[in-house]
Scaffold this motif. Structure first.
Motif, PDB file in Angstrom:
ATOM      1  N   PRO A  15       0.549  -1.298   0.194  1.00 23.85           N
ATOM      2  CA  PRO A  15      -0.052  -0.247  -0.208  1.00 23.85           C
ATOM      3  C   PRO A  15       1.070   0.825   0.240  1.00 23.85           C
ATOM      4  N   PRO A  16      -0.073   2.646  -0.539  1.00 26.54           N
ATOM      5  CA  PRO A  16       0.848   3.637  -0.398  1.00 26.54           C
ATOM      6  C   PRO A  16       1.518   3.828   0.978  1.00 26.54           C
ATOM      7  N   SER A  17       2.887   4.155   1.176  1.00 29.49           N
ATOM      8  CA  SER A  17       3.734   4.564   1.728  1.00 29.49           C
ATOM      9  C   SER A  17       2.888   6.014   2.998  1.00 29.49           C
ATOM     10  N   HIS A  18       2.171   6.380   2.628  1.00 29.71           N
ATOM     11  CA  HIS A  18       1.582   7.788   3.792  1.00 29.71           C
ATOM     12  C   HIS A  18       0.686   6.986   4.418  1.00 29.71           C
ATOM     13  N   TYR A  19       0.536   5.320   4.187  1.00 32.91           N
ATOM     14  CA  TYR A  19      -0.749   5.404   6.172  1.00 32.91           C
ATOM     15  C   TYR A  19       0.129   4.752   7.091  1.00 32.91           C
ATOM     16  N   THR A  20       0.967   5.116   6.936  1.00 32.45           N
ATOM     17  CA  THR A  20       1.871   4.633   7.934  1.00 32.45           C
ATOM     18  C   THR A  20       1.793   6.257   9.044  1.00 32.45           C
ATOM     19  N   ARG A  21       1.203   7.309   8.029  1.00 36.94           N
ATOM     20  CA  ARG A  21       0.898   8.489   8.583  1.00 36.94           C
ATOM     21  C   ARG A  21      -0.616   8.034  10.187  1.00 36.94           C
ATOM     22  N   TYR A  22      -0.974   7.353   9.545  1.00 34.00           N
ATOM     23  CA  TYR A  22      -2.753   7.412   9.766  1.00 34.00           C
ATOM     24  C   TYR A  22      -1.685   6.364  11.570  1.00 34.00           C
ATOM     25  N   THR A  23      -1.353   7.300  12.768  1.00 30.46           N
ATOM     26  CA  THR A  23      -1.610   6.899  14.156  1.00 30.46           C
ATOM     27  C   THR A  23      -1.988   7.689  15.148  1.00 30.46           C
ATOM     28  N   ASN A  24      -2.281   6.922  15.972  1.00 25.29           N
ATOM     29  CA  ASN A  24      -3.326   7.274  17.543  1.00 25.29           C
ATOM     30  C   ASN A  24      -2.782   8.880  17.541  1.00 25.29           C
ATOM     31  N   HIS A  25      -1.617   8.635  17.201  1.00 25.37           N
ATOM     32  CA  HIS A  25      -1.025   9.658  17.866  1.00 25.37           C
ATOM     33  C   HIS A  25      -1.460  11.547  17.273  1.00 25.37           C
ATOM     34  N   ASN A  26      -1.310  10.888  15.930  1.00 24.05           N
ATOM     35  CA  ASN A  26      -1.546  12.186  14.553  1.00 24.05           C
ATOM     36  C   ASN A  26      -2.506  12.564  14.287  1.00 24.05           C
ATOM     37  N   LEU A  27      -3.615  11.305  14.746  1.00 27.52           N
ATOM     38  CA  LEU A  27      -5.261  11.801  14.244  1.00 27.52           C
ATOM     39  C   LEU A  27      -5.669  12.576  15.791  1.00 27.52           C
ATOM     40  N   SER A  53       1.264  24.560  19.479  1.00 30.16           N
ATOM     41  CA  SER A  53       2.182  24.571  19.928  1.00 30.16           C
ATOM     42  C   SER A  53       3.117  24.207  21.470  1.00 30.16           C
ATOM     43  N   ASP A  54       1.447  23.359  21.638  1.00 31.63           N
ATOM     44  CA  ASP A  54       2.057  23.120  23.298  1.00 31.63           C
ATOM     45  C   ASP A  54       1.825  21.508  23.626  1.00 31.63           C
ATOM     46  N   GLN A  55       1.532  20.980  22.177  1.00 36.86           N
ATOM     47  CA  GLN A  55       1.377  19.544  22.035  1.00 36.86           C
ATOM     48  C   GLN A  55       3.082  19.270  21.052  1.00 36.86           C
ATOM     49  N   THR A  56       3.483  17.892  21.708  1.00 39.03           N
ATOM     50  CA  THR A  56       4.881  17.151  20.794  1.00 39.03           C
ATOM     51  C   THR A  56       4.632  16.563  19.796  1.00 39.03           C
ATOM     52  N   ASP A  57       5.562  16.627  19.365  1.00 39.74           N
ATOM     53  CA  ASP A  57       5.934  15.153  18.346  1.00 39.74           C
ATOM     54  C   ASP A  57       4.372  16.130  17.106  1.00 39.74           C
ATOM     55  N   VAL A  58       4.738  17.064  16.527  1.00 38.94           N
ATOM     56  CA  VAL A  58       4.159  17.493  16.316  1.00 38.94           C
ATOM     57  C   VAL A  58       4.384  17.921  14.267  1.00 38.94           C
ATOM     58  N   LEU A  66      -4.965  14.390   6.963  1.00 34.16           N
ATOM     59  CA  LEU A  66      -5.562  13.247   7.355  1.00 34.16           C
ATOM     60  C   LEU A  66      -6.803  12.880   7.644  1.00 34.16           C
ATOM     61  N   GLU A  67      -7.415  14.087   7.147  1.00 38.76           N
ATOM     62  CA  GLU A  67      -8.826  14.536   6.953  1.00 38.76           C
ATOM     63  C   GLU A  67      -9.236  12.784   6.388  1.00 38.76           C
ATOM     64  N   LYS A  68     -10.880  12.617   6.241  1.00 43.54           N
ATOM     65  CA  LYS A  68     -11.336  12.330   5.550  1.00 43.54           C
ATOM     66  C   LYS A  68     -12.076  12.264   4.641  1.00 43.54           C
ATOM     67  N   PRO A  69     -12.245  12.287   3.281  1.00 46.98           N
ATOM     68  CA  PRO A  69     -12.443  13.287   2.380  1.00 46.98           C
ATOM     69  C   PRO A  69     -14.037  12.880   2.458  1.00 46.98           C
ATOM     70  N   ARG A  70     -14.798  14.058   2.181  1.00 51.74           N
ATOM     71  CA  ARG A  70     -16.302  14.817   2.100  1.00 51.74           C
ATOM     72  C   ARG A  70     -16.566  14.418   1.146  1.00 51.74           C
ATOM     73  N   VAL A  71     -17.349  12.571   1.388  1.00 50.38           N
ATOM     74  CA  VAL A  71     -18.384  12.007   0.907  1.00 50.38           C
ATOM     75  C   VAL A  71     -19.849  12.622   0.477  1.00 50.38           C
ATOM     76  N   ASP A  72     -20.395  13.792   0.847  1.00 50.73           N
ATOM     77  CA  ASP A  72     -21.209  14.196   0.676  1.00 50.73           C
ATOM     78  C   ASP A  72     -21.031  15.230  -1.034  1.00 50.73           C
ATOM     79  N   TRP A  73     -20.130  15.893  -0.363  1.00 53.36           N
ATOM     80  CA  TRP A  73     -19.097  16.418  -1.922  1.00 53.36           C
ATOM     81  C   TRP A  73     -19.070  15.568  -2.847  1.00 53.36           C
ATOM     82  N   ILE A  74     -18.666  14.566  -2.846  1.00 59.01           N
ATOM     83  CA  ILE A  74     -18.809  13.622  -4.210  1.00 59.01           C
ATOM     84  C   ILE A  74     -19.588  13.425  -4.982  1.00 59.01           C
ATOM     85  N   LEU A  75     -20.973  13.230  -3.612  1.00 60.99           N
ATOM     86  CA  LEU A  75     -22.160  12.428  -4.428  1.00 60.99           C
ATOM     87  C   LEU A  75     -22.800  13.448  -4.743  1.00 60.99           C
TER      88      LEU A  75
END
Length: 257
Positions: A15-27, A53-58, A66-75
């Motif tokens: 799968p594409p390499s960007h799937y590794t970005r969907y970690t619990n911390h990033n979400l 600014s008050d968070q770590t590992d940004v 990482l935001e899900k696509p807008r299905v309503d816009w697609i429809l």
């Protein structure tokens, strides 16, 4: 370079390499960014380093990806784009007019197109004959006159051929449905023939079993009758004890034993 060659040789690519970005911390960072941005705000244009600014590992890349696509816009739009290719939500065959061509037959599929297609075919044959006549004619005095005539014929033949091909492509769903119906009817006929063959085989087996059952019953009845006849004991003639002497009794006992 080695990783790219390995990826190309792999018959089932990863799968594409960007799937590794969907970690619990990033979400969690994405949810926090949306909460601090407020409703209706476009988080893609915000400076995530200032908001978080008050968070770590940004991460350095935009968390908004990482935001899900807008299905309503697609429809609503009816299509979406993936890797530069546009895909429609509902697969439809675009007409020749929608593709920018000159359509000569009715757009409504409920209207009978056969008269229009016959006219297109006759026009194609007539134009082809005119093209041959223009090519066999004597050379014109000016090159522009001769070129204009045969070029017009070629352009018109191209338009007519596009209409015939587009009309044939519109009939592909009808052809697929007809082929599917024929295939299902053929499978149904084969099932019926196989079922008929199985039933006939079962009938023959039942007849053979009935014959074997009758033969077994006949043998059983014959054997039982023979056994009953053999089992009848022969009556033993006992002598009269009043007319027998001791020697006769002993002789009779030796015969019985």
């Amino acid at each position: 370079m080695d990783d790219e060659e390995t990826e190309l040789r792999n018959p089932f690519p990863s799968p594409p390499s960007h799937y590794t970005r969907y970690t619990n911390h990033n979400l969690k960072l994405l949810e926090l960014l949306k909460e601090r941005a407020g409703d209706g705000a476009d988080i893609a244009v915000l400076n995530q380093y200032d908001v978080l600014s008050d968070q770590t590992d940004v991460p350095e890349w935009s968390i908004a990806t990482l935001e899900k696509p807008r299905v309503d816009w697609i429809l609503e739009e009816g299509h979406y784009t993936v890797f530069g290719d546009t895909w429609f939500v509902k697969e439809t065959i675009p007409s020749l007019a929608e593709l920018g061509g000159h359509q000569l037959y009715p757009q409504d599929p409920s209207v009978d197109r056969r008269p229009a297609l016959r006219s297109i075919l006759r026009s194609l044959l007539v134009t082809y004959s005119k093209l041959l006549s223009s090519l066999l004619a004597s050379p014109p005095t000016s090159s522009s006159e001769g070129e204009a005539e045969w070029k017009q014929h070629l352009e018109w033949i191209n338009i007519l051929a596009q209409n015939i091909m587009a009309a044939a492509n519109d009939l592909r769903p009808v052809q697929a449905r007809g082929n599917l119906e024929l295939m299902m009817c053929r499978q149904l006929e084969l099932r019926r023939e196989e079922t008929k063959t199985i039933h006939s085989k079962c009938d023959s087996l039942e007849a053979q079993l009935a014959e074997l059952r009758q033969a077994a019953q006949g043998l059983a009845s014959a054997s039982s009758a023979g056994a009953s006849q053999m089992a009848v004991p022969t009556p033993i003639q006992l002598p009269d004890p009043n007319k027998m002497s001791n020697e006769d009794v002993l002789r009779w006992a030796e015969e019985v034993i």
